[in-house]
Design a protein around this motif. Structure first.
Motif, PDB file in Angstrom:
ATOM      1  N   UNK A   1      40.285  -4.002 -25.691  1.00 15.26           N
ATOM      2  CA  UNK A   1      40.807  -2.686 -25.319  1.00 15.26           C
ATOM      3  C   UNK A   1      40.312  -2.224 -23.964  1.00 15.26           C
ATOM      4  N   UNK A   2      39.421  -2.992 -23.331  1.00 12.26           N
ATOM      5  CA  UNK A   2      38.878  -2.585 -22.032  1.00 12.26           C
ATOM      6  C   UNK A   2      39.951  -2.709 -20.965  1.00 12.26           C
ATOM      7  N   UNK A   3      39.988  -1.761 -20.021  1.00 15.89           N
ATOM      8  CA  UNK A   3      40.977  -1.876 -18.948  1.00 15.89           C
ATOM      9  C   UNK A   3      40.645  -3.050 -18.030  1.00 15.89           C
ATOM     10  N   UNK A   4      41.667  -3.577 -17.367  1.00  8.36           N
ATOM     11  CA  UNK A   4      41.447  -4.678 -16.438  1.00  8.36           C
ATOM     12  C   UNK A   4      40.579  -4.216 -15.284  1.00  8.36           C
ATOM     13  N   UNK A   5      39.624  -5.033 -14.855  1.00  2.00           N
ATOM     14  CA  UNK A   5      38.777  -4.648 -13.723  1.00  2.00           C
ATOM     15  C   UNK A   5      39.603  -4.520 -12.455  1.00  2.00           C
ATOM     16  N   UNK A   6      39.177  -3.615 -11.581  1.00  2.00           N
ATOM     17  CA  UNK A   6      39.867  -3.358 -10.324  1.00  2.00           C
ATOM     18  C   UNK A   6      39.005  -3.825  -9.165  1.00  2.00           C
ATOM     19  N   UNK A   7      39.610  -3.868  -7.997  1.00  2.00           N
ATOM     20  CA  UNK A   7      38.855  -4.274  -6.816  1.00  2.00           C
ATOM     21  C   UNK A   7      37.713  -3.300  -6.548  1.00  2.00           C
ATOM     22  N   UNK A   8      37.907  -2.001  -6.927  1.00  2.00           N
ATOM     23  CA  UNK A   8      36.837  -1.022  -6.747  1.00  2.00           C
ATOM     24  C   UNK A   8      35.626  -1.363  -7.603  1.00  2.00           C
ATOM     25  N   UNK A   9      35.867  -1.930  -8.808  1.00  2.00           N
ATOM     26  CA  UNK A   9      34.767  -2.341  -9.675  1.00  2.00           C
ATOM     27  C   UNK A   9      33.999  -3.509  -9.055  1.00  2.00           C
TER      28      UNK A   9
ATOM     29  N   UNK B   1      30.471 -12.911   1.058  1.00  2.00           N
ATOM     30  CA  UNK B   1      31.545 -13.610   0.344  1.00  2.00           C
ATOM     31  C   UNK B   1      31.052 -14.094  -1.019  1.00  2.00           C
ATOM     32  N   UNK B   2      29.839 -14.654  -1.049  1.00  2.00           N
ATOM     33  CA  UNK B   2      29.273 -15.144  -2.311  1.00  2.00           C
ATOM     34  C   UNK B   2      29.096 -14.005  -3.307  1.00  2.00           C
ATOM     35  N   UNK B   3      28.562 -12.862  -2.825  1.00  2.00           N
ATOM     36  CA  UNK B   3      28.342 -11.724  -3.728  1.00  2.00           C
ATOM     37  C   UNK B   3      29.648 -11.201  -4.314  1.00  2.00           C
ATOM     38  N   UNK B   4      30.677 -11.130  -3.490  1.00  2.00           N
ATOM     39  CA  UNK B   4      31.968 -10.627  -3.965  1.00  2.00           C
ATOM     40  C   UNK B   4      32.562 -11.579  -5.002  1.00  2.00           C
ATOM     41  N   UNK B   5      32.528 -12.871  -4.720  1.00  2.53           N
ATOM     42  CA  UNK B   5      33.111 -13.843  -5.653  1.00  2.53           C
ATOM     43  C   UNK B   5      32.340 -13.875  -6.968  1.00  2.53           C
ATOM     44  N   UNK B   6      31.009 -13.779  -6.895  1.00  2.00           N
ATOM     45  CA  UNK B   6      30.219 -13.750  -8.123  1.00  2.00           C
ATOM     46  C   UNK B   6      30.504 -12.489  -8.937  1.00  2.00           C
ATOM     47  N   UNK B   7      30.653 -11.344  -8.262  1.00  2.00           N
ATOM     48  CA  UNK B   7      30.979 -10.105  -8.969  1.00  2.00           C
ATOM     49  C   UNK B   7      32.349 -10.195  -9.617  1.00  2.00           C
ATOM     50  N   UNK B   8      33.318 -10.777  -8.895  1.00  2.00           N
ATOM     51  CA  UNK B   8      34.665 -10.922  -9.441  1.00  2.00           C
ATOM     52  C   UNK B   8      34.665 -11.825 -10.671  1.00  2.00           C
TER      53      UNK B   8
END
Length: 376
Positions: A10-18, A45-52
């Protein structure tokens, strides 16, 4: 921390802001990372990809298409066949495209349909693809060629002449003639006077190029080309050709246009009382997985399908994303030969000595040919 639930539950899809919040960067930086833009440090770049990955974030390609005018999709026109070469090349393209962030749309053509390529291209253009890969190994063009397809997106053609006119036409997967020359020269280098050829069906560009390379090698060495025996890529057709070649006492070396035909050929020669390679040497083409395990293990020319796909798709994506730039150059395909136990110097032709006992057995005494495998 655990991986995000993405679209499940039921969780909403994550957004780029998340993703931006978790990585400690701006949404613009997240966008730059996923658009493969410059001026983003390796650490960011590494931090963003790992967060995604942690959040289960996926790019909204529909929104990106509206903003950029591109659908982030690549279309593939391919012959609907289970034959080793075309199927392996398609799998290589699928693997590479999956890693580029583009979606893949595949349309199969049917052998014997002159309008198959045109219809497939039209179908892909209707779906709004950003680029097209044409992996169509058969010459099905009808007429005099004046009605060339006109396409307004970059096109990559694999192993064949281009059937289209486009702003950018790239080619990859060539060099079959050079590979066939290497196979033929290997046999000549062992001391064989000439090399016979078991060709594939001549509607296939690959069969034409391999025959051309075989003939060029013989001519370069001042050797006369023997009559060609033609098969249909199947082991059964190689077996039938082997029965014919076994009756010719002058045959000491054969280059087969693919491994399946070579394997059928070896079976027929063996049943006729000839030893491979002591009486007849055989070289195949493709290096199918089983080639190393047949008896004798087959000398063959490997095809680097993954490398062809990797380079071709890299150049196509560059052409899509940088339409005004000079196309990336193509590299020369490697020419390799895997030498195994199916080739050797020619037999001693001492007068009065019969090779391998072949003359004591009639062609009709060979056992019935194996049934053709529809999958080839």
């Amino acid at each position: 921390m655990t991986r995000g639930t993405g679209r499940s539950g039921s969780s909403p899809a994550p957004r780029s802001a998340d993703v931006a919040q978790l990585a400690g960067v701006s949404q613009k930086t997240v966008s730059r990372v996923f658009n493969d833009e410059q001026y983003v440090s390796a650490d960011v770049r590494r931090r963003v990809l790992e967060a995604a990955e942690q959040l289960g974030y996926r790019r909204n390609n529909a929104a990106r298409a509206l903003a950029s005018g591109r659908t982030r999709s690549i279309g593939v026109v391919t012959l609907g066949t289970a034959l080793y070469g075309p199927a392996s090349l398609l799998m290589g393209v699928e693997r590479v495209v999956r890693g580029t962030g583009y979606a893949l749309r595949v349309v199969n053509t049917v052998e014997g349909d002159p309008g198959g390529v045109a219809g497939a291209v039209d179908s892909l253009l209707d779906q709004g693809v950003d680029g097209i890969v044409i992996s169509e190994p058969i010459d099905e063009q009808a007429g005099d060629g004046d009605g060339a397809l006109r396409v307004d997106v970059p096109v990559l053609v694999l192993g064949a002449p281009s059937p289209v006119v486009a702003p950018t036409v790239l080619t990859a997967g060539g060099g079959a003639d050079a590979m066939a020359r290497a196979a033929t020269e290997h046999l000549l280098g062992l001391g064989h006077t000439t090399v016979h050829h078991l060709a594939g069906p001549q509607a296939w560009y690959a069969a034409r190029y391999r025959m051309e390379g075989w003939r060029t090698a013989l001519t370069a060495h001042g050797r006369q080309a023997p009559p060609v025996v033609q098969g249909d890529w199947s082991a059964a057709s190689g077996y039938a050709a082997g029965r014919e070649l076994a009756a010719d006492g002058d045959v000491t070396a054969v280059f087969a246009a693919n491994d399946d035909m070579a394997i059928g050929l070896v079976r027929a020669l063996t049943e006729a009382g000839l030893r491979v390679p002591h009486d007849v040497s055989v070289v195949g083409f493709d290096d199918v997985p089983v080639a190393a395990y047949v008896i004798p293990p087959l000398t063959t020319v490997p095809q680097r399908f993954d490398a062809v796909a990797q380079e071709g798709i890299r150049r196509l994506v560059h052409a899509i994303e940088h339409p005004d730039a000079v196309p990336l150059p193509a590299s020369e395909p490697p020419v390799d030969l895997v030498v195994r136990a199916s080739t050797a110097p020619p037999p001693d032709r001492t007068p009065g000595v019969r090779r391998g006992g072949a003359s004591s057995r009639s062609r009709g005494s060979a056992s019935a040919p194996p049934r053709a495998d529809d999958g080839r």
